[in-house]
Design a protein around this motif. Structure first.
Motif, PDB file in Angstrom:
ATOM      1  N   ILE A   1       0.846  -1.191   0.000  1.00 58.81           N
ATOM      2  CA  ILE A   1       0.000   0.000   0.000  1.00 58.81           C
ATOM      3  C   ILE A   1       0.882   1.241   0.000  1.00 58.81           C
ATOM      4  O   ILE A   1       1.740   1.406   0.868  1.00 58.81           O
ATOM      5  CB  ILE A   1      -0.932   0.024   1.223  1.00 58.81           C
ATOM      6  N   LEU A   2       0.677   2.115  -0.980  1.00 59.31           N
ATOM      7  CA  LEU A   2       1.409   3.377  -1.075  1.00 59.31           C
ATOM      8  C   LEU A   2       0.400   4.517  -0.968  1.00 59.31           C
ATOM      9  O   LEU A   2      -0.675   4.470  -1.576  1.00 59.31           O
ATOM     10  CB  LEU A   2       2.167   3.454  -2.396  1.00 59.31           C
ATOM     11  N   GLY A   3       0.732   5.546  -0.194  1.00 55.69           N
ATOM     12  CA  GLY A   3      -0.232   6.614   0.065  1.00 55.69           C
ATOM     13  C   GLY A   3      -1.212   6.237   1.159  1.00 55.69           C
ATOM     14  O   GLY A   3      -2.265   6.854   1.289  1.00 55.69           O
ATOM     15  N   GLY A   4      -0.860   5.243   1.957  1.00 56.03           N
ATOM     16  CA  GLY A   4      -1.745   4.782   3.022  1.00 56.03           C
ATOM     17  C   GLY A   4      -1.571   5.528   4.327  1.00 56.03           C
ATOM     18  O   GLY A   4      -2.275   5.254   5.302  1.00 56.03           O
ATOM     19  N   THR A   5      -0.624   6.478   4.383  1.00 56.61           N
ATOM     20  CA  THR A   5      -0.416   7.304   5.572  1.00 56.61           C
ATOM     21  C   THR A   5      -0.528   8.771   5.176  1.00 56.61           C
ATOM     22  O   THR A   5      -0.477   9.111   3.997  1.00 56.61           O
ATOM     23  CB  THR A   5       0.963   7.052   6.195  1.00 56.61           C
ATOM     24  N   GLY A   6      -0.671   9.638   6.161  1.00 59.05           N
ATOM     25  CA  GLY A   6      -0.792  11.059   5.851  1.00 59.05           C
ATOM     26  C   GLY A   6      -1.298  11.836   7.040  1.00 59.05           C
ATOM     27  O   GLY A   6      -1.161  11.406   8.192  1.00 59.05           O
TER      28      GLY A   6
ATOM     29  N   LEU B   1       4.093   1.539   2.600  1.00 61.18           N
ATOM     30  CA  LEU B   1       5.298   2.308   2.317  1.00 61.18           C
ATOM     31  C   LEU B   1       4.961   3.786   2.204  1.00 61.18           C
ATOM     32  O   LEU B   1       3.999   4.164   1.529  1.00 61.18           O
ATOM     33  CB  LEU B   1       5.930   1.827   1.005  1.00 61.18           C
ATOM     34  N   ASP B   2       5.739   4.640   2.890  1.00 59.65           N
ATOM     35  CA  ASP B   2       5.682   6.068   2.623  1.00 59.65           C
ATOM     36  C   ASP B   2       7.106   6.603   2.544  1.00 59.65           C
ATOM     37  O   ASP B   2       8.069   5.825   2.514  1.00 59.65           O
ATOM     38  CB  ASP B   2       4.811   6.823   3.642  1.00 59.65           C
ATOM     39  N   SER B   3       7.277   7.887   2.496  1.00 58.83           N
ATOM     40  CA  SER B   3       8.598   8.466   2.268  1.00 58.83           C
ATOM     41  C   SER B   3       9.561   8.231   3.425  1.00 58.83           C
ATOM     42  O   SER B   3      10.778   8.321   3.242  1.00 58.83           O
ATOM     43  CB  SER B   3       8.475   9.974   2.008  1.00 58.83           C
ATOM     44  N   SER B   4       9.049   7.931   4.614  1.00 58.14           N
ATOM     45  CA  SER B   4       9.913   7.775   5.785  1.00 58.14           C
ATOM     46  C   SER B   4       9.768   6.434   6.483  1.00 58.14           C
ATOM     47  O   SER B   4      10.531   6.145   7.415  1.00 58.14           O
ATOM     48  CB  SER B   4       9.628   8.882   6.811  1.00 58.14           C
ATOM     49  N   ASN B   5       8.794   5.602   6.057  1.00 60.47           N
ATOM     50  CA  ASN B   5       8.503   4.376   6.789  1.00 60.47           C
ATOM     51  C   ASN B   5       8.175   3.209   5.871  1.00 60.47           C
ATOM     52  O   ASN B   5       7.588   3.396   4.793  1.00 60.47           O
ATOM     53  CB  ASN B   5       7.298   4.586   7.718  1.00 60.47           C
ATOM     54  N   TYR B   6       8.554   2.018   6.338  1.00 56.59           N
ATOM     55  CA  TYR B   6       8.111   0.769   5.715  1.00 56.59           C
ATOM     56  C   TYR B   6       7.538  -0.072   6.841  1.00 56.59           C
ATOM     57  O   TYR B   6       8.241  -0.416   7.804  1.00 56.59           O
ATOM     58  CB  TYR B   6       9.269   0.050   5.031  1.00 56.59           C
ATOM     59  N   ILE B   7       6.255  -0.391   6.754  1.00 61.32           N
ATOM     60  CA  ILE B   7       5.529  -1.012   7.860  1.00 61.32           C
ATOM     61  C   ILE B   7       5.013  -2.374   7.429  1.00 61.32           C
ATOM     62  O   ILE B   7       4.381  -2.512   6.373  1.00 61.32           O
ATOM     63  CB  ILE B   7       4.327  -0.136   8.284  1.00 61.32           C
ATOM     64  N   THR B   8       5.284  -3.376   8.241  1.00 63.35           N
ATOM     65  CA  THR B   8       4.719  -4.695   7.989  1.00 63.35           C
ATOM     66  C   THR B   8       4.309  -5.313   9.326  1.00 63.35           C
ATOM     67  O   THR B   8       4.488  -4.705  10.391  1.00 63.35           O
ATOM     68  CB  THR B   8       5.708  -5.591   7.215  1.00 63.35           C
TER      69      THR B   8
END
Length: 214
Positions: free
Chosen positions: A100-105, A131-138
């Motif tokens: 998922i990209l763009g899933g944070t904000g 995934l965002d510009s500062s994090n990869y979460i699983t």
């Protein structure tokens, strides 16, 4: 249709660098504004889904014309977020993994519900990540290999009241048969010693967050 990986571009924080994540065999879903983002960057989504209330009628027409398939819903009469709708369609592809990209904000509620969505991936035996510009979460409920991705830190946070039997290898601060409970910061800001490390747990659900400062 079965595929190896599904990429979901949704309406949170999106960066042009995310386009580099796309591989030739990926199945690509654009959720709401994420579909427009893809098209504006020269990518044709296999599927565009959502209520599209965050884009203009002219932009929606562009999405309709340049997407492989479009599924629209009423912005009021719906029970799922656009990202969850995209996630449901991603699971229908029977993939090995979903990114998922763009899933944070800025919307913390949307960010949290998207993180919680990773649980559904585990339930379907599909590896899911954000995934965002500062994090990869699983998320793991058993074991996970954490690979060096250019992030500074690796933090471990329980997504259940407690996570037991934690074993870390390949980390600056190893843990042996440890327990993490919600509200504790023991698992925050660890570091990999090399190209990868291993996380194993006996019980609970554990978020693995690789992060860096902007």
């Amino acid at each position: 249709m079965d595929c190896t990986r599904v990429l979901i571009f949704t309406g949170g924080e999106l960066s042009p660098t995310f386009i580099d994540e796309i591989k030739p065999d990926d199945y690509i879903i654009g959720a709401d504004r994420g579909a427009l983002f893809l098209i504006e960057h020269g990518v044709t989504p296999h599927l565009a889904v959502g209520d599209f209330d965050s884009i203009t009628p002219e932009q929606l027409e562009l999405v309709r014309k340049q997407s492989g398939q479009v599924i629209e819903c009423d912005p009021v009469d719906k029970n799922s977020s656009d990202t969850e709708m995209a996630f449901d369609h991603a699971l229908d592809q029977s993939p090995e993994s979903i990114l998922i990209l763009g899933g944070t904000g800025s919307r913390l509620d949307h960010t949290l519900v998207n993180i919680h969505m990773l649980i559904r991936g585990l339930q379907h035996h599909v590896k899911c990540s954000i995934l965002d510009s500062s994090n990869y979460i699983t998320l793991t409920g058993s074991s996970c290999i954490v690979k060096e991705r250019g992030y500074t830190y690796v933090s471990l946070l329980p997504l259940t009241p407690e996570v037991t039997g934690i074993e870390l290898t390949g980390f600056e601060y190893p843990l042996h048969n440890a327990t993490l409970r919600m509200g504790q910061s023991l698992g925050v800001s660890n570091r990999l010693l090399g190209d990868e490390g291993t996380v194993q747990i006996e019980g609970g659900l554990l978020l693995i967050i690789q992060s860096k400062d902007k």
